[in-house]
Design a protein around this motif. Structure first.
Motif, PDB file in Angstrom:
ATOM      1  N   PRO A   1     -15.433   3.304  20.501  1.00  0.00           N
ATOM      2  CA  PRO A   1     -15.778   4.497  21.531  1.00  0.00           C
ATOM      3  C   PRO A   1     -15.692   4.119  22.944  1.00  0.00           C
TER       4      PRO A   1
ATOM      5  N   VAL B   1     -10.821  12.440  19.861  1.00  0.00           N
ATOM      6  CA  VAL B   1     -10.078  10.969  19.503  1.00  0.00           C
ATOM      7  C   VAL B   1      -8.858  11.182  20.324  1.00  0.00           C
TER       8      VAL B   1
ATOM      9  N   THR C   1     -18.617  12.052  23.573  1.00  0.00           N
ATOM     10  CA  THR C   1     -18.255  10.580  23.243  1.00  0.00           C
ATOM     11  C   THR C   1     -16.812  10.486  22.787  1.00  0.00           C
ATOM     12  N   ILE C   2     -16.004   9.726  23.233  1.00  0.00           N
ATOM     13  CA  ILE C   2     -14.544   9.607  22.924  1.00  0.00           C
ATOM     14  C   ILE C   2     -14.224   8.279  22.219  1.00  0.00           C
ATOM     15  N   LEU C   3     -13.423   8.344  21.001  1.00  0.00           N
ATOM     16  CA  LEU C   3     -12.941   7.356  20.417  1.00  0.00           C
ATOM     17  C   LEU C   3     -11.669   6.969  20.944  1.00  0.00           C
TER      18      LEU C   3
ATOM     19  N   ALA D   1      -8.281   6.939  24.941  1.00  0.00           N
ATOM     20  CA  ALA D   1      -9.480   7.765  25.058  1.00  0.00           C
ATOM     21  C   ALA D   1      -9.415   8.587  26.163  1.00  0.00           C
TER      22      ALA D   1
ATOM     23  N   ILE E   1     -18.984  10.963  17.499  1.00  0.00           N
ATOM     24  CA  ILE E   1     -17.450  10.859  17.930  1.00  0.00           C
ATOM     25  C   ILE E   1     -17.046  12.444  18.224  1.00  0.00           C
TER      26      ILE E   1
ATOM     27  N   PHE F   1     -17.679   4.667  13.275  1.00  0.00           N
ATOM     28  CA  PHE F   1     -18.248   5.160  14.453  1.00  0.00           C
ATOM     29  C   PHE F   1     -18.887   6.594  14.218  1.00  0.00           C
TER      30      PHE F   1
END
Ligand code: BGC
Length: 267
Positions: free
Chosen positions: A17, A60, A2-4, A238, A57, A54
């Motif tokens: 995200p 980032v 999961t990338i913010l 992202a 994560i 969030f």
């Protein structure tokens, strides 16, 4: 993973995200006003506030409205001068406790448009121009970014182009569309003469109102409005963070990632 994505803009710091395969936000974005003055410490805190909203994560990606080389911010036209030579990627990684990638805001927005939006499936030289607080530019050759072009600072009639044709100037000087469009045209024609791109993609908040000023622009190069609008920076940041995780490659815009855990170990 999961990338913010977080986009640091002149008026707001926004993040969410991102689904980096589809180029979409996975959750509604969260925004805080950009601190004034936008000095390093205050902006790092604002970014931490956004990231804190969030969960789950792992990495980032963060945009910055200036030149970013190897995670170090090198210019600060529209933010506090404390950003000049600041080790931005390291500062964000340490504060957030996450690997962080930092890249120029127009480069991020352009990367998203080229991957998922108005520049999709286009070859040759494409130029993204963001008309906002300043003028940001991003150049892509066959989809590959040439990072940190600062062509919003080209000199036109002895003046910095962004002081002539940015959206901030349109608002501050209360210019009508008929008054502002010739300035944008003058700028784009100059760039057209220098670079002969195949396509201009116009981004920034004002691109939502492209029907007000595109018909007033007389230029040869095809021109389209960005389609990801306000989310292009978040999505591009992202995607860049994901590419940095995969290791340096032709798409890596020169932003380094700093592994927070490794940093901490080294003390
Ligand atoms: C900066 C660029 C930035 C643009 C848009 C300019 O003043 O020099 O790096 O991309 O503003 O924020």
């Amino acid at each position: 993973m999961t990338i913010l994505g977080i986009d640091i803009g002149g008026s707001g710091v926004k993040g969410a995200p991102v689904d980096t395969v589809r180029g979409e936000l996975l959750e509604e974005r969260f925004r805080v006003p950009t601190p004034q003055p936008a000095d390093v410490d205050s902006v790092v805190e604002a970014v931490a506030e956004v990231a804190g909203k969030f969960h789950g994560i792992e990495r980032v990606g963060i945009t910055f409205p200036g030149v970013v080389v190897d995670g170090v911010t090198r210019s600060a036209a529209n933010v506090d001068k404390s950003w000049v030579d600041a080790p931005a990627a390291k500062l964000f990684a340490e504060r957030l406790g996450l690997p962080a990638t930092v890249l120029n805001d127009a480069d991020a927005a352009g990367a998203a448009e080229v991957a998922f939006g108005a520049g999709r499936d286009q070859s040759g030289l494409i130029m993204m121009v963001t008309l906002g607080t300043g003028i940001g530019t991003a150049l892509f050759l066959d989809g590959v970014l040439i990072p940190n072009t600062e062509l919003g600072h080209l000199e036109i009639d002895g003046r910095d182009a962004e002081l002539l044709a940015s959206d901030r100037v349109r608002e501050a000087d209360e210019l009508s569309w008929e008054q502002w469009a010739p300035r944008v045209e003058r700028y784009l024609r100059h760039v057209e003469m220098l670079l002969s791109p195949r396509l201009f993609i116009i981004g920034g908040g004002v691109s939502k109102k492209s029907e007000k000023f595109f018909p007033l622009l007389d230029i040869r190069t095809p021109i389209v409005a960005a389609t990801l609008l306000n989310n292009a920076g978040i999505i591009g940041a992202a995607v860049s963070a994901e590419q940095a995780a995969a290791g340096p490659g032709p798409q890596d815009p020169g932003a380094i990632e700093v592994d927070a855990a490794a940093q901490a170990e080294r003390g």
